[in-house]
Design a protein around this motif. Structure first.
Motif, PDB file in Angstrom:
ATOM      1  N   LEU A 190      83.113  74.629  69.123  1.00 12.91           N
ATOM      2  CA  LEU A 190      84.397  74.127  68.649  1.00 12.91           C
ATOM      3  C   LEU A 190      84.569  72.666  69.051  1.00 12.91           C
ATOM      4  N   LEU A 191      84.946  71.847  68.078  1.00 13.04           N
ATOM      5  CA  LEU A 191      85.209  70.438  68.313  1.00 13.04           C
ATOM      6  C   LEU A 191      86.607  70.090  67.824  1.00 13.04           C
ATOM      7  N   LEU A 192      87.273  69.189  68.524  1.00 10.45           N
ATOM      8  CA  LEU A 192      88.549  68.641  68.049  1.00 10.45           C
ATOM      9  C   LEU A 192      88.239  67.265  67.478  1.00 10.45           C
ATOM     10  N   ALA A 193      88.041  67.228  66.158  1.00  6.00           N
ATOM     11  CA  ALA A 193      87.493  66.045  65.508  1.00  6.00           C
ATOM     12  C   ALA A 193      88.570  65.245  64.789  1.00  6.00           C
ATOM     13  N   ASP A 194      88.312  63.937  64.631  1.00  6.67           N
ATOM     14  CA  ASP A 194      89.163  63.097  63.797  1.00  6.67           C
ATOM     15  C   ASP A 194      88.965  63.482  62.340  1.00  6.67           C
ATOM     16  N   LEU A 195      90.045  63.469  61.574  1.00  6.43           N
ATOM     17  CA  LEU A 195      89.970  63.905  60.183  1.00  6.43           C
ATOM     18  C   LEU A 195      90.104  62.741  59.202  1.00  6.43           C
ATOM     19  N   GLN A 196      90.944  61.779  59.508  1.00  6.02           N
ATOM     20  CA  GLN A 196      91.180  60.680  58.576  1.00  6.02           C
ATOM     21  C   GLN A 196      90.189  59.548  58.847  1.00  6.02           C
ATOM     22  N   ARG A 197      88.949  59.745  58.424  1.00  3.19           N
ATOM     23  CA  ARG A 197      87.875  58.778  58.632  1.00  3.19           C
ATOM     24  C   ARG A 197      87.045  58.641  57.350  1.00  3.19           C
ATOM     25  N   PRO A 198      86.330  57.531  57.193  1.00  3.63           N
ATOM     26  CA  PRO A 198      85.538  57.344  55.970  1.00  3.63           C
ATOM     27  C   PRO A 198      84.419  58.360  55.800  1.00  3.63           C
ATOM     28  N   GLU A 199      83.996  59.009  56.892  1.00  4.51           N
ATOM     29  CA  GLU A 199      82.934  60.020  56.782  1.00  4.51           C
ATOM     30  C   GLU A 199      83.457  61.361  56.272  1.00  4.51           C
ATOM     31  N   VAL A 200      84.757  61.450  56.029  1.00 13.09           N
ATOM     32  CA  VAL A 200      85.390  62.703  55.621  1.00 13.09           C
ATOM     33  C   VAL A 200      85.978  62.558  54.216  1.00 13.09           C
ATOM     34  N   THR A 201      85.660  63.508  53.345  1.00  9.11           N
ATOM     35  CA  THR A 201      86.211  63.531  51.987  1.00  9.11           C
ATOM     36  C   THR A 201      87.069  64.778  51.823  1.00  9.11           C
ATOM     37  N   ILE A 202      88.336  64.594  51.470  1.00 12.97           N
ATOM     38  CA  ILE A 202      89.302  65.693  51.351  1.00 12.97           C
ATOM     39  C   ILE A 202      89.670  65.883  49.887  1.00 12.97           C
ATOM     40  N   THR A 203      89.507  67.116  49.381  1.00 11.66           N
ATOM     41  CA  THR A 203      89.801  67.416  47.984  1.00 11.66           C
ATOM     42  C   THR A 203      90.729  68.621  47.905  1.00 11.66           C
ATOM     43  N   PRO A 204      91.977  68.457  47.423  1.00  8.94           N
ATOM     44  CA  PRO A 204      92.899  69.594  47.312  1.00  8.94           C
ATOM     45  C   PRO A 204      92.368  70.670  46.371  1.00  8.94           C
ATOM     46  N   ILE A 205      92.693  71.918  46.687  1.00  9.05           N
ATOM     47  CA  ILE A 205      92.308  73.070  45.878  1.00  9.05           C
ATOM     48  C   ILE A 205      93.535  73.556  45.105  1.00  9.05           C
TER      49      ILE A 205
END
Length: 390
Positions: A190-205
């Motif tokens: 388990l990691l507590l990771a940063d979410l709002q970063r350029p390495e992360v792509t978020i796509t609503p379902i």
């Protein structure tokens, strides 16, 4: 057993009802229709201290138990907010359990006060396209850098709630491949990771209901996570995750109960007011009896929830009770919402009467966070001692 009203719990109910009063059914219909996160409601709940009610006092929380947290989300749902309202706050209320129990003091002191105050939003990243109920099949991988300072995370998650609004995500990853561990559930971290970063792509379902609280597919492309943001020991993540499952089931059960209460309230009011053939339709047993059955089903589910939350707060085994509460409440909440639609007839399908929204949201709780079928499998195997079916 003492069934007398608890003054503290009654005060919590009254306080939450007062906090929810400005946010009526029209507010929630607008949020749902426009796919808009209920920021005003969320801030009101945060300002009232309700989000941190079950977090330790030393980190800014209320120091109460799952019982009190379940009462909060029940009353939120019953106010007409249903899952749109409860889901906007419940991840913050129970999702940090692994951090509280297994995180380092440094991690707890950095994260928990901001979560308790409502300032820090944390998502939950577990489910994957090819790993739903069978969590051991996750393939999102975290590789430790050569200098040992951080992990690089690569993979995909689905059904990550609130991802666009969250600064952090509680992320379950594989640090040891499945074919290199003694048990399939070993080797996860388990990691507590940063979410709002350029390495992360978020796509609503796109989905049928609970549209005020977005669910997303999230892709991680070598996301760096500092080692100090790991929760507990490497490879023990699945075990830590289990600590949060029973509270999650209890809170979801409470949301189902509250949603059923809201739907039943609407249906009874309509049955008293709607006149057909010169009589209120509630005078007809074909209308009255199913509503009475819905009420009794909700009452039975409430008792199961109270049993489960009491057991958990007392440190007693609560797996059977939590799963039973989730199953019974999801069924009862859905039946109440479905009967509300039936009571209103054609108007039950019209958005202006709100019960169709309750129905869409109540339906979800028979699927999430665990399906009714998997609850039955758990009880059959772990309680009745029948052979495991999967």
């Amino acid at each position: 057993m003492d069934f007398a009203p608890d003054p503290d719990h009654e005060a919590i109910r009254e306080g939450v009802r007062n906090a929810c009063t400005p946010f009526d059914d029209d507010y929630w219909r607008t949020c749902d229709t426009e796919h808009e996160f209920p920021w005003d409601f969320y801030r009101a709940m945060a300002d009232g201290g309700w989000i941190g009610i079950a977090m330790p006092e030393e980190y800014g929380g209320g120091g109460r138990g799952v019982t009190e947290a379940s009462i909060v989300v029940e009353e939120v749902a019953a106010s007409g907010a249903a899952m749109n309202g409860a889901s906007s706050i419940h991840l913050s209320m129970f999702g940090m359990g692994p951090v509280i129990k297994h995180g380092s003091e440094d991690l707890r002191s950095r994260a928990l006060p901001s979560v308790a105050s409502g300032e820090l939003h944390v998502a939950f990243g577990v489910t994957e396209p090819d790993a739903g109920t069978d969590t051991s099949r996750i393939t999102t991988r975290a590789t430790l850098a050569a200098d040992g300072s951080h992990y690089l995370v690569r993979g995909r998650k689905v059904w990550t709630t609130k991802a666009p609004y969250c600064q952090k995500v509680l992320l379950l990853v594989r640090t040891t491949p499945r074919d290199q561990v003694a048990k399939p559930t070993d080797g996860m971290t388990l990691l507590l990771a940063d979410l709002q970063r350029p390495e992360v792509t978020i796509t609503p379902i796109p989905k049928a209901g609970r549209n005020a609280v977005v669910s997303c597919e999230v892709a991680y492309d070598d996301l760096p996570v500092p080692v100090e943001d790991r929760i507990g020991e490497e490879g023990q993540g699945f075990r830590y995750l289990l600590d949060g499952l029973n509270p999650e089931r209890i809170l979801i059960a409470s949301e189902a109960l509250g949603t059923g209460r809201a739907a039943l309230r609407r249906a009874v009011a309509y049955a008293n007011e709607r006149v057909v053939f010169d009589r209120p339709i509630g005078k007809n047993q074909g209308i009255a009896f199913p509503l009475a059955q819905a009420h009794m089903g909700l009452r039975a589910a409430e008792l199961a929830i109270r049993d489960a939350s009491w057991r958990y707060d007392q440190g007693l085994p609560s797996g059977e009770a939590a799963n039973t509460a989730k199953y019974l409440a999801a069924e009862a909440g859905y039946r109440a919402a479905d009967q509300a639609v039936q009571t209103l007839g054609g108007m039950g399908y019209a958005s202006e009467y709100h019960v169709e929204r309750y129905w869409r949201e109540a339906r979800l709780m028979r699927l999430a966070p665990v399906s009714q079928e998997m609850v039955q499998a758990y009880v059959a195997t772990n309680v009745l001692g029948l052979p495991k079916s999967y």
